[in-house]
Motif scaffolding. Structure first.
Motif, mmCIF file in Angstrom:
data_model
loop_
_atom_site.group_PDB
_atom_site.id
_atom_site.type_symbol
_atom_site.label_atom_id
_atom_site.label_comp_id
_atom_site.label_asym_id
_atom_site.label_seq_id
_atom_site.Cartn_x
_atom_site.Cartn_y
_atom_site.Cartn_z
ATOM 1 N N ARG A 195 0.744 -1.431 -0.364
ATOM 2 C CA ARG A 195 0.271 -0.016 -0.422
ATOM 3 C C ARG A 195 1.125 0.993 -0.160
ATOM 4 O O ARG A 195 0.434 2.092 -0.610
ATOM 5 N N ARG A 196 2.495 1.168 0.823
ATOM 6 C CA ARG A 196 2.766 2.248 1.074
ATOM 7 C C ARG A 196 3.292 2.537 0.291
ATOM 8 O O ARG A 196 3.701 3.865 -1.069
ATOM 9 N N ILE A 197 3.935 1.839 -0.961
ATOM 10 C CA ILE A 197 4.587 1.774 -1.928
ATOM 11 C C ILE A 197 3.884 2.091 -3.566
ATOM 12 O O ILE A 197 3.458 2.705 -4.680
ATOM 13 N N ASP A 198 2.175 1.658 -3.191
ATOM 14 C CA ASP A 198 1.061 1.758 -3.984
ATOM 15 C C ASP A 198 0.909 3.514 -3.779
ATOM 16 O O ASP A 198 0.632 4.721 -5.561
ATOM 17 N N GLN A 199 0.872 4.418 -2.611
ATOM 18 C CA GLN A 199 0.842 5.369 -2.503
ATOM 19 C C GLN A 199 2.013 5.761 -3.219
ATOM 20 O O GLN A 199 1.654 7.440 -3.897
ATOM 21 N N GLU A 200 3.231 5.637 -3.240
ATOM 22 C CA GLU A 200 4.860 6.265 -3.403
ATOM 23 C C GLU A 200 4.316 6.209 -5.124
ATOM 24 O O GLU A 200 4.652 7.476 -5.860
ATOM 25 N N THR A 201 3.852 5.512 -5.728
ATOM 26 C CA THR A 201 3.610 5.264 -7.302
ATOM 27 C C THR A 201 2.950 5.922 -7.632
ATOM 28 O O THR A 201 3.067 7.532 -8.597
ATOM 29 N N LEU A 202 1.607 6.352 -7.190
ATOM 30 C CA LEU A 202 1.042 7.419 -7.064
ATOM 31 C C LEU A 202 0.960 8.537 -6.929
ATOM 32 O O LEU A 202 0.772 9.925 -8.328
ATOM 33 N N GLU A 203 1.753 8.642 -5.811
ATOM 34 C CA GLU A 203 2.307 10.290 -6.012
ATOM 35 C C GLU A 203 3.403 10.876 -6.551
ATOM 36 O O GLU A 203 3.224 11.974 -7.481
ATOM 37 N N VAL A 204 4.092 9.719 -7.417
ATOM 38 C CA VAL A 204 5.305 10.193 -8.424
ATOM 39 C C VAL A 204 4.479 10.122 -9.639
ATOM 40 O O VAL A 204 4.859 11.220 -10.178
ATOM 41 N N GLU A 205 3.776 10.205 -9.841
ATOM 42 C CA GLU A 205 2.390 9.930 -10.859
ATOM 43 C C GLU A 205 1.463 11.484 -10.787
ATOM 44 O O GLU A 205 1.685 11.831 -12.407
ATOM 45 N N VAL A 206 0.751 11.765 -9.821
ATOM 46 C CA VAL A 206 0.528 12.763 -9.552
ATOM 47 C C VAL A 206 1.794 14.177 -10.219
ATOM 48 O O VAL A 206 1.533 15.156 -10.921
ATOM 49 N N ASN A 207 2.897 13.783 -9.685
ATOM 50 C CA ASN A 207 3.126 15.509 -9.573
ATOM 51 C C ASN A 207 3.850 15.432 -10.964
ATOM 52 O O ASN A 207 4.290 15.883 -11.926
ATOM 53 N N GLN A 208 4.282 13.748 -11.526
ATOM 54 C CA GLN A 208 4.490 14.548 -12.981
ATOM 55 C C GLN A 208 3.197 14.996 -13.489
ATOM 56 O O GLN A 208 3.900 15.132 -14.497
ATOM 57 N N ILE A 209 2.186 14.512 -13.624
ATOM 58 C CA ILE A 209 0.928 14.827 -14.631
ATOM 59 C C ILE A 209 1.046 17.070 -14.231
ATOM 60 O O ILE A 209 1.209 17.702 -14.929
ATOM 61 N N ILE A 210 1.879 16.734 -12.995
ATOM 62 C CA ILE A 210 1.178 18.519 -12.507
ATOM 63 C C ILE A 210 2.591 18.961 -13.107
ATOM 64 O O ILE A 210 2.547 20.499 -13.792
ATOM 65 N N ARG A 211 3.408 18.799 -13.003
ATOM 66 C CA ARG A 211 4.899 18.916 -13.958
ATOM 67 C C ARG A 211 4.334 18.968 -15.599
ATOM 68 O O ARG A 211 5.627 19.805 -16.223
ATOM 69 N N LEU A 212 4.167 18.370 -16.183
ATOM 70 C CA LEU A 212 3.986 18.211 -17.623
ATOM 71 C C LEU A 212 2.850 19.807 -17.664
ATOM 72 O O LEU A 212 3.122 20.763 -18.434
ATOM 73 N N GLU A 213 2.036 20.157 -17.057
ATOM 74 C CA GLU A 213 0.506 21.113 -17.078
ATOM 75 C C GLU A 213 1.610 22.427 -16.554
ATOM 76 O O GLU A 213 1.132 23.218 -17.551
ATOM 77 N N ASP A 214 1.759 22.301 -15.925
ATOM 78 C CA ASP A 214 3.092 23.984 -15.170
ATOM 79 C C ASP A 214 3.886 23.589 -16.275
ATOM 80 O O ASP A 214 4.342 24.537 -17.632
ATOM 81 N N HIS A 215 4.730 22.978 -17.582
ATOM 82 C CA HIS A 215 5.086 23.207 -18.441
ATOM 83 C C HIS A 215 4.586 23.041 -19.290
ATOM 84 O O HIS A 215 5.071 24.493 -20.335
#
Length: 169
Positions: A7-27
């Protein structure tokens, strides 16, 4: 109760993927302001298509794409008066292909099991249609509907019974 390692790994993976979306949108926001490459839009669309089974990530991605298109529309990327260069025409054609790709994806989501995804899928196309129509109307100085988009999205609503129920109900 402590979360399991998975569950911790899944949550960490989700956070990384959400951050990727945020970075793409900011870019993309910066690229729109600076007139640079908008290829990040294709990346966001690929993420949305890939993550159809993960509602939380999909929802985040859909709205990032929506906000990007809204910004493009408000900055005149889809409609502008004046002379058009060959480059402007090519960019606009590319943008319309990405918009159509987004509308196709949203049309597939009309039947999604997650109510928030279904609601987003039915509301976003109409909101973008309104924005595009306002853009055309201000350029023409007379009220108009963005006929191309209207013609593209309405059949999707007519084929999906649940989308009509969401819109009416």
């Amino acid at each position: 109760m402590r979360p399991t390692k998975k569950r911790r790994i899944d949550q960490e993976t989700l956070e990384v993927e959400v951050n990727q979306i945020i970075r793409l949108e900011d870019h993309l926001k910066n690229a729109i302001d600076d007139g640079k490459s908008l290829n990040g839009l294709s990346d966001l669309l690929k993420i949305a298509e890939k993550e159809m089974g993960r509602p939380q990530l999909l929802h985040k991605c859909l709205y990032a794409i929506y906000r990007t298109f809204s910004l493009l529309i408000s900055n005149g990327w889809f409609n502008s008066s004046g002379p058009r260069s060959q480059n402007t025409i090519l960019v606009r054609q590319w943008l319309f292909k990405r918009l159509d790709q987004f509308f196709d994806l949203l049309g597939e989501l009309f039947q999604h099991a997650e109510p928030l995804i279904k609601e987003a899928a039915t509301q976003i196309p109409l909101t973008l249609l309104k924005q595009l129509s306002s853009s055309v109307s201000s350029a023409a100085e007379t009220p108009q509907i963005h006929y191309r988009t209207f013609r593209y999205i309405i059949p999707k609503y007519l084929r999906a019974k649940s989308s009509l129920a969401i819109l009416v109900g």
